[in-house]
Design an enzyme around this catalytic site. Structure first.
Site, PDB file in Angstrom:
ATOM      1  CG  ASN A  98     -22.315  16.668 -20.297  1.00 24.23           C
ATOM      2  OD1 ASN A  98     -22.349  16.064 -19.237  1.00 24.23           O
ATOM      3  ND2 ASN A  98     -21.698  17.835 -20.442  1.00 24.23           N
ATOM      4  CG  HIS A 131     -44.934   6.694 -34.965  1.00 22.84           C
ATOM      5  ND1 HIS A 131     -45.115   5.331 -34.874  1.00 22.84           N
ATOM      6  CD2 HIS A 131     -44.171   7.039 -33.906  1.00 22.84           C
ATOM      7  CE1 HIS A 131     -44.497   4.875 -33.811  1.00 22.84           C
ATOM      8  NE2 HIS A 131     -43.908   5.900 -33.188  1.00 22.84           N
ATOM      9  CB  ALA A 139     -27.912  21.889 -22.267  1.00 26.32           C
ATOM     10  CB  ALA A 172     -28.840  25.559 -24.704  1.00 24.24           C
ATOM     11  CE  LYS A 187     -20.579  35.552 -34.423  1.00 16.99           C
ATOM     12  NZ  LYS A 187     -20.097  35.837 -33.065  1.00 16.99           N
TER      13      LYS A 187
END
Length: 187
Positions: free
Chosen positions: A89, A119, A144, A162, A185
């Protein structure tokens, strides 16, 4: 250095020393990635045109079933590998020098960030880096604004909620959430 030699070197686990030939190769690939992602992100493209641009960016055969809603960002582009029916997306960022491997039927949500480099913590060698691959299994769903850190494997069928930051492996068929992500879960 060929792309295959680059990928093999990155898979070796050896440190990447600042300003070494390998580090300089990163910058060469970055320039190419900037050019191709500017083309991807700068205008409308049909799904077929996008697949052709991603094939050029990633230097792989991109399946006809691949889909993406741009914009898409990467600072290398030469070490991403995808399966069938992968969807990415809008707004995703792939730091793929260490290798990003995405299985079949994976869904990558808006603004997901995948980071395969880290790093050196020693201030005198901060420009040096380590690379470790990210492996995303089949039928995985990243929500997201998820961040996946180097060396993480996300098992088949897992869901990452998300906004989560994934710093450890995720077992198959689980839902993880939080910062850092924890199992909430089993599916």
């Amino acid at each position: 250095m060929t792309i295959d030699e680059f990928r093999d070197t990155m898979a070796s686990g050896k440190p990447i020393v600042a300003n070494s030939p390998l580090h300089i190769k990163f910058h060469e690939y970055s320039q190419e990635a900037l050019r191709i992602t500017a083309e991807i992100n700068g205008a409308y493209h049909t799904p077929e045109e996008l697949r052709q641009l991603f094939a050029k960016l990633w230097s792989i055969d991109v399946p006809d079933s691949f889909g993406c809603f741009p914009p898409f960002y990467t600072d290398c582009g030469k070490n991403t590998h995808i399966g069938e029916r992968v969807f990415i997306n809008a707004g995703c960022k792939f730091q793929d020098q260490g290798g990003i491997f995405i299985g079949n039927d994976a869904l990558i949500g808006h603004n997901a960030t995948l980071c395969t480099l880290n790093h050196n913590p020693d201030p005198m060698h901060r420009g040096d880096m380590t690379a470790k691959p990210i492996r995303i299994g089949n039928r995985v769903w990243l929500g997201a604004n998820v961040t996946v850190l180097q060396g993480v494997t996300i098992g088949d069928g897992a869901i990452v909620a998300a906004g989560s930051v994934v710093n450890k492996d995720v077992p198959e068929n689980t839902i993880v959430a939080g910062v850092p992500a924890k199992i909430i879960k089993r599916i």
